[in-house]
Design an enzyme around this catalytic site. Structure first.
Site: not given
Ligand code: PMT
Length: 403
Positions: A210, A279, A289, A309, A325, A339, A343
């Site tokens: 991403n 995800d 390949k 995580i 986040f 969330k 979570k």
């Molecule tokens: O890196 P930059 O270019 O500065 O951009 C910053 C950002 C946009 C990446 C950052 O501000 C941000 O929003 N990060 C979270 C991105 C994300 O995966 O969001 P989500 O809404 O899909 O996930 C929610 C939370 O679960 C996040 O804290 C993520 O780290 C966590 N997660 C998600 C999936 C997973 N399998 N395990 C996780 O821990």
């Protein structure tokens, strides 16, 4: 560099090729007004002579644990009482291992056991030795016991390898070391931050990823360090220099990130999940390949869900303060609140990633901090400023919890 005037600094020199830089460290310490005493290990003497460091520091260099010339033959206690701060540069893998197991079998290790103030390590070793789990475990143990870390840096090494493990330059080390005398609002706290994207391999040449640049996570790491926290940064592949005074663990996949978090989460006071963790990852990674069929047919790629995580951390029995986040393209607040609840987080930082000027790979961000009790909008500004405010918010909440 902050002034070290009138401070008594004990420099520990251990046996690595970078020991030649210790002479320059002594010179800069003296120039900044500090009194300097040097303790050398036996193997350090193979790399640089005590006479050199004695001439530069203006004090006798100590090398022996049992020294009849020291007060009551207890040089280690006398040195520990004299010092305001200890800097060990270079700190070899062996020294880090010995300190982490609490050994007191030479003068340097004994002084560190008898000393109560700030101790900083400037690691210097081959890149494979630095990456080794045993070194990382030893270091982690010391970091959770309030040792500070200066580096290491990345680049070409004396042995010809390239990677993390090179000792930082003397002035870089002293810049970090001198700040260890300041106490910030997160002083004594251990903070684990994940940053950047993950890469999920499809075959040897392709992966799913991403647009996360790591800027948000890295500026949070800087802001937490500025406030005195000991930071461990678990990062996906990005193009930013990490702060030199934190423990950086480089990973590629969501599984590697999850393993690294599980490995380091114990003893953490705060967990901040800034990383854009994939995800899903391909159910099967092909060994060679994938060739196109060439008949305009479509291809189906089966994906499996990765472990969450953040949820794993928030479900731990002895959990840290957990910050997630939320990267949303619509219903920002509603989805973020879901969330927060689902979570079981203490705080969620919601950002609207449909706006190209904020969120992914931009210099600025605009976020809403959401807890069970409150919502706070941090208007659009650069990620450094946003990070400072997020760290202030977190430290305020954990200090409230502790009172
Ligand atoms: O890196 P930059 O270019 O500065 O951009 C910053 C950002 C946009 C990446 C950052 O501000 C941000 O929003 N990060 C979270 C991105 C994300 O995966 O969001 P989500 O809404 O899909 O996930 C929610 C939370 O679960 C996040 O804290 C993520 O780290 C966590 N997660 C998600 C999936 C997973 N399998 N395990 C996780 O821990």
């Amino acid at each position: 560099m902050k002034s070290l005037a009138n401070k008594n600094i004990l420099l520990g020199v251990t046996g690595g090729i970078a020991a030649y830089k210790s002479a320059e460290i002594v010179r800069h310490l003296k120039k900044s007004g500090a009194s300097v005493r040097v303790v050398m290990t036996k193997s350090a003497e193979e790399f640089i002579t005590p006479l050199t460091l004695q001439a530069l520091s203006g004090n006798r260099v100590s090398t022996e644990l049992l020294d009849t010339e020291s007060e009551a033959a207890m040089g280690h206690i006398e040195l520990a009482k004299w010092a305001d701060g200890i800097l060990i540069a270079p700190a070899t893998a062996n020294t880090i291992a010995r300190l982490s197991s609490g050994r007191g079998d030479d003068l340097l290790s004994t002084v560190t056991l008898a000393f109560d103030g700030p101790i900083s390590l400037a690691p210097a070793m081959n890149q494979a030795m630095w990456r080794d789990n045993r070194t990382q475990d030893n270091l982690n143990k010391l970091l959770t016991q309030d040792f500070g870390i200066c580096g290491p840096g990345s680049g070409e090494q004396a042995c010809g390898d390239t990677g993390l493990g090179r000792m930082l330059e003397p002035l870089e080390i002293l810049e970090i070391f001198s700040s260890s005398f300041d106490k910030g609002v997160l002083s004594g706290k251990n903070v684990l931050i994940t940053a950047g994207p993950t890469q999920e391999p499809i075959d040897p040449v392709r992966f799913i990823t991403n647009r996360s640049s790591g800027k948000m996570g890295y500026s949070l790491a800087h802001a937490a360090i500025e406030q005195g926290a000991q930071v461990t940064l678990i990062s996906g592949p990005v193009n930013i220099e990490p702060p030199s005074n934190c423990n950086v663990i480089a990973i590629n996949t969501a599984k590697e990130m999850s393993d690294a978090v599980k490995h380091h989460i114990k003893e953490m006071d705060v967990y901040i999940g800034t990383a854009a963790v994939s995800d899903y990852s391909p159910a099967e990674v092909k060994d060679s390949k994938i060739k196109k069929a060439g008949d305009n047919s479509s291809m189906i790629l089966e994906l499996k869900e990765n472990e969450d995580i953040l949820k794993f951390v928030s479900e731990l029995e002895d959990r840290p303060y957990v910050v997630g986040f939320a990267a949303e393209t619509d219903k920002l607040i509603e989805n973020a609140e879901n969330k927060l609840k689902h979570k079981k987080l203490d705080l969620i930082v919601a950002n609207d990633v449909s706006d190209k000027s904020i969120g992914f790979d931009s210099e600025e961000n605009e976020v809403t901090l959401i807890t069970k009790e409150e919502k706070q909008l941090l208007k659009k500004q650069n990620k450094k400023k946003i990070s400072k405010k997020i760290i202030e918010f977190i430290s305020g909440r954990i200090n409230e919890q502790n009172n």
